[in-house]
Design an enzyme around this catalytic site. Structure first.
Site, PDB file in Angstrom:
ATOM      1  CB  ALA A 168      -0.934   0.005   1.203  1.00  0.00           C
TER       2      ALA A 168
ATOM      3  CG  HIS B 172      -4.880  -8.458  -2.652  1.00  0.00           C
ATOM      4  ND1 HIS B 172      -5.572  -8.633  -1.478  1.00  0.00           N
ATOM      5  CD2 HIS B 172      -3.602  -8.790  -2.352  1.00  0.00           C
ATOM      6  CE1 HIS B 172      -4.750  -9.025  -0.513  1.00  0.00           C
ATOM      7  NE2 HIS B 172      -3.542  -9.125  -1.036  1.00  0.00           N
TER       8      HIS B 172
ATOM      9  CB  CYS C 100     -25.376 -12.348 -20.755  1.00  0.00           C
ATOM     10  SG  CYS C 100     -24.601 -12.094 -19.127  1.00  0.00           S
TER      11      CYS C 100
END
Length: 252
Positions: A25, A120, A151
């Site tokens: 981070a 992640h 769809c």
């Protein structure tokens, strides 16, 4: 920041045949993105289980979409910093063989790094939970952008949500890279999140040198062979300057 530490990191980069990078981070916050847990962080005043989980998709879908629409919009305000671009340069120069990241902002890809393992997932893309159709994340910014154009199913960000397992192939590849590493460098991670925090020791136990660059203490500081306290971008820039000086003097 001691020049001796920068010189050591640069020398290790030149010596190693296989260098693996793990970014966390702290790499993203240097670009301006908020962190997760501070008073200005992503989760401040929010319950991730209510808006960023498998439960939220099933029971709180409107808030889920609103939250990730906001996240995608926020990420789009920022760009990769000098550290991201230097890692790309070092890849092209053969100094770095693999980048593993805990971040989902896609900044390594924007900086044109290749073969990045995104543990992640990434906010760069959406995929349909019904037909698997993939599309760019900016679609979420449109009205009814969560509706699949193929769809009519539900489009969700291609990230690991609370309540989901990490991608098996990404994890296996990351651990294989760690075992192959001669030099493993952690950049901007506090090493609190599993299984990413196991990768440095996996590398070290296989014989790699472990370097950690972070503004704050990490759980593996005592095990590091080299510890540099500072901003990732500044440390990498100073390291690159040292590498360039050595090249200019014909020492490489």
């Amino acid at each position: 920041m001691e020049q001796r530490l920068i010189q050591t990191l640069a020398e290790w980069l030149l010596e190693a045949q296989h260098t693996v990078i793990l970014t966390g981070a702290g790499m993203s916050t240097e670009s301006g993105l908020p962190d997760f847990r501070s008073n200005q962080g992503l989760w401040y005043g929010r319950d991730p289980q209510e808006i960023a989980s498998v439960y939220a998709i099933k029971h709180n879908r409107e808030d889920f979409v609103d939250f990730y629409r906001w996240r995608i919009k926020e990420v789009d305000k920022y760009k990769p910093h000098i550290g991201h671009h230097l890692l790309t340069r070092w890849q092209r120069q053969g100094l770095v063989q693999r980048i593993i990241t805990q971040n989902v902002d896609g900044f390594h890809h924007q900086a044109e790094s290749h073969d990045v393992i995104e543990l992640h997932g990434s906010l760069r893309e959406l995929y349909c939970m019904d037909c698997g159709h993939r599309t760019e994340a900016k679609r979420y910014l449109q009205e009814k952008g969560e509706v699949c154009p193929q769809c009519g199913g539900f489009l969700r960000p291609d990230i690991v949500l609370f309540g989901e397992m990490l991608d098996t192939q990404a994890i296996e590849t990351a651990f294989a890279e760690a075992r192959q590493a001669e030099l493993f460098i952690v950049l901007g991670s506090s090493l609190q999140v599993s299984p990413a925090n196991m990768l440095p020791m996996e590398a070290k136990e296989a014989g790699a040198k472990l370097a950690i660059v972070n503004l704050h203490d990490t759980l593996l500081d005592p095990q590091a062979d080299l510890l540099i306290e500072g901003k990732v971008g500044e440390v990498l820039q100073k390291t690159d300057e040292w590498l360039n000086r050595k090249r200019n003097f014909g020492m490489v």
